[in-house]
Design an enzyme around this catalytic site. Structure first.
Site, PDB file in Angstrom:
ATOM      1  N   CYS A  73       7.663   0.495   8.043  1.00 44.59           N
ATOM      2  CA  CYS A  73       6.870  -0.042   6.932  1.00 44.59           C
ATOM      3  C   CYS A  73       6.532   1.002   5.884  1.00 44.59           C
ATOM      4  O   CYS A  73       6.373   0.663   4.715  1.00 44.59           O
ATOM      5  CB  CYS A  73       5.593  -0.698   7.457  1.00 44.59           C
ATOM      6  N   GLU A 118      -1.341  -5.255   8.985  1.00 44.02           N
ATOM      7  CA  GLU A 118      -0.539  -4.116   8.551  1.00 44.02           C
ATOM      8  C   GLU A 118       0.793  -4.700   8.118  1.00 44.02           C
ATOM      9  O   GLU A 118       1.608  -5.115   8.944  1.00 44.02           O
ATOM     10  CB  GLU A 118      -0.392  -3.122   9.702  1.00 44.02           C
TER      11      GLU A 118
END
Length: 507
Positions: free
Chosen positions: A279, A245
Site C-alpha cells: 500500500c 488502512e
C-alpha cells in the site's frame, strides 16, 4: 478461471485457489456459512470473557510462545505464503516472518507499560479535590479483515495488539490468500492459546459483511477504498469502532542535491518490492530537471539488473491476483497511448507461466494518465521531470490518496520542510516508505487512504477503551445554588484565571 473461484452448491460454497506462480490448483476450501459465522462470534465472546481476566503478564507469555512456534515453523509458513502469492523467498522472510516476530517481541515488551493504569494530573481548582486514573479496558471481539498482499503479517500484526489488550479475534482473510490467514489461528493454537481466542473464517466479501452484521466490538480493515467505504457505512449503522488502512499512490521527490545513486536504488526497490503490491509503495516519482537525466539513467541500469523468476532467489515475484495484472496492463497502455515512453519492461514476462509482469521504467508521464493518479499496484517505476522542488511538492499533493511519501535530499532541513508539507499520513527522508515497519510509529493515511491509526502506542491502545476514573473523598458540587455559592465561583474564577501569571500556573 481466475486465481480463485467460488462455487455455490446451495448448501455450501467452495473456494478453489490457484497459485499465481504457476497457475496450478493449490487448495479447495469450504467457505463459512452465515450460521458458521454466528457460531464463531458466540464462541469468540465466551473466549474473550475468560481471556480478559488473564493477567497481562500471561498474555505476554503467549506472545513469546508464538515467537517460538513461528521460528520453528518458519519454512512451512514461507512455503504457504509463496504458494499463494508467488512472492520471492527473501520477501516471504522479510515481510511475513521477520516482521511478525519483530511485532510480537516489540508489543510483548511494551504492552505492560502502555496498557497499565495511567495517572493524569488535574489542573486548576480540581487539583485540590480530585485525582484521575485512566484504565484501558478490552473492547471485546475484534474482527480483522485482511488483504492478499501481506497475507500473514497483516493478519497477525493486528491480532497481536488486540490480544494483548484483552480482546478475542476473528480473522477474515482475502479469498486470494485464505491459507496464509488460517496460519495465524493454527500458530496460536500450537502456542497453547485458549480455544476460540483466535479464529479464522474463510469466504468471499459476503462473509466479511456477515461478520460485521454480528456486531463485533471493533473492526480492523486493510484493503481497497471501495470496500473500506462499505465497511465504514456498515460499522456506522451499529456504531462499531473501526480503522481503515486503504490504498496509496505514494510520491517520491528527488531534489537537485540528492545522492542520485542512492535515490535511484531507493526508487527501484520502493516501486518493485513485493512486485509493487504494497500500500505504501512508490508509485510516482518527481525529479528536479537538474538531475533528471542522471537519475533516469541510473534507474534504468538498476532495473535491468533485476532477476524475475519463479524459482530460487528471484528479485521480482508474481502478481498475486489476475485482476490486478489487468489493472497494471491497463495503466501502462493508457500512459503509452497518451505519450509516455517505456524504457524497460512494459509487458507480461513471456518466459514465465504464471502472472508475472516485468519490472518497468516509464517516463514522459503526467497527471492526465491513470498511472500517475490511480493505484497501479505493480512493479512500475513512473518518473516525471519537474522544474523545481515546489512543483514536485504541488504535484505530490495533487492526489486523493495520502498514505505515505519519501523525499531525497542531502539537506536535512529541506527534507524536513518538504516532508511536513506533503499531504500524507507519513513520510521518509532518503529511504522508501518505512513507517509500517517502524513499530514505534503510528501508521495511517489521510484523504482516501484511510481512517484511524494502527501500530505504535496509539494503535495498541485503539484496541482498548480508555476509561477515566475520577477519584475523590467528597462531591465537588452540591445544591442549593445561592448568592454565596455564585459569588464564591466568581471569586475562584478571578483567582485562578484573572491574573495572567497565575493563569499560566493553573491552566
Amino acid at each position: 478461471m481466475g486465481i480463485f473461484t467460488i462455487s455455490d452448491q446451495g448448501y455450501k460454497k467452495t473456494l478453489t485457489l490457484q497459485s499465481p506462480a504457476d497457475l496450478r490448483v493449490v487448495g479447495n476450501y469450504d467457505c463459512a456459512s452465515h450460521e458458521d459465522i454466528k457460531s464463531a462470534v458466540t464462541k469468540s465472546r465466551m473466549a474473550q470473557q475468560a481471556w480478559s481476566k488473564i493477567s497481562l503478564e500471561n498474555r505476554v507469555e503467549l506472545m513469546h510462545r508464538v515467537i517460538d512456534v513461528i521460528i520453528e515453523n518458519q519454512d512451512h509458513i514461507m512455503n504457504v505464503v509463496m504458494e499463494e502469492t508467488g512472492k520471492p523467498i527473501q520477501e516471504a522472510m522479510s515481510m511475513e516472518i521477520f516482521s511478525a516476530i519483530d511485532s510480537l517481541a516489540f508489543y510483548a515488551k511494551r504492552a505492560p507499560k502502555w496498557l497499565r493504569d495511567e495517572k493524569r494530573s488535574m489542573h486548576g481548582p480540581m487539583s485540590f479535590l480530585k485525582k484521575t486514573k485512566v484504565t484501558y479496558k478490552p473492547r471485546g471481539v475484534v474482527a480483522v479483515i485482511t488483504p492478499w498482499n501481506g497475507p500473514f503479517i497483516l493478519s497477525i500484526n493486528p491480532t497481536i495488539q488486540a490480544l494483548l489488550a484483552g480482546n478475542s479475534v476473528i480473522i477474515k482473510p482475502s479469498e486470494v490468500t485464505p491459507r496464509s490467514g488460517k496460519l495465524v489461528e493454527d500458530i496460536f493454537l500450537m502456542a497453547d492459546a485458549p480455544q476460540d481466542l483466535v479464529q479464522v473464517i474463510i469466504g468471499d466479501g459476503l462473509a466479511g459483511a456477515q461478520l460485521i452484521d454480528e456486531v463485533p466490538d471493533k473492526v480492523s480493515f486493510t484493503g481497497s477504498i471501495a470496500t473500506g467505504k462499505k465497511i465504514a457505512k456498515q460499522c456506522s449503522e451499529n456504531l462499531i469502532p473501526f480503522s481503515l488502512e486503504l490504498g496509496g499512490k505514494d510520491a517520491m521527490i528527488v531534489c537537485s542535491d540528492a545522492d542520485i545513486d542512492d535515490a535511484a536504488k531507493g526508487a527501484v526497490i520502493g516501486s518493485c518490492m513485493n512486485a509493487g503490491q504494497y500500500c505504501c509503495g512508490t508509485e510516482r516519482i518527481y525529479v528536479v530537471e537538474d538531475v533528471y537525466d542522471e537519475f533516469v539513467e541510473k534507474v534504468v541500469h538498476e532495473t535491468k539488473k533485476l532477476n524475475q523468476s519463479s524459482e530460487g532467489f528471484s528479485d521480482i515475484g508474481a502478481t498475486f491476483w489476475d485482476k490486478q495484472l489487468d489493472i497494471i496492463e491497463d495503466h501502462v497502455e493508457d500512459a503509452v497511448q497518451k505519450g509516455a515512453h517505456i524504457l524497460v519492461g512494459g509487458k507480461r514476462n513471456p518466459t514465465l507461466k504464471g502472472l508475472y509482469y516485468e519490472p518497468t521504467v516509464i517516463i514522459n508521464v503526467n497527471h492526465q494518465m491513470k498511472i500517475m493518479t490511480d493505484e497501479t499496484f505493480g512493479p512500475v517505476i513512473s518518473i516525471m521531470r519537474v522544474k523545481s522542488e515546489n512543483e514536485a511538492l504541488r504535484l505530490a499533493n495533487d492526489s486523493y490518496y495520502g498514505l505515505n511519501g519519501n523525499v531525497w535530499t542531502q539537506n536535512m532541513n529541506k527534507g524536513m520542510n518538504l516532508a511536513k508539507a506533503m499531504e500524507t499520513g507519513a513520510c521518509s527522508i532518503n529511504d522508501m516508505a518505512m513507517s509500517y515497519g517502524v513499530n514505534e510509529a503510528p501508521f495511517g493515511g489521510i484523504k482516501q487512504s484511510g481512517l484511524g491509526s494502527v501500530n505504535g502506542k496509539e494503535g495498541l491502545r485503539s484496541y482498548a477503551h480508555a476509561m477515566p476514573i475520577i477519584i475523590g473523598k467528597k462531591s465537588a458540587s452540591s445544591y442549593p445554588y445561592t448568592e454565596k455559592s455564585f459569588k464564591d465561583m466568581k471569586g475562584a474564577l478571578k483567582f485562578f484565571w484573572g491574573n495572567k501569571f497565575l493563569r499560566r500556573i493553573w491552566g
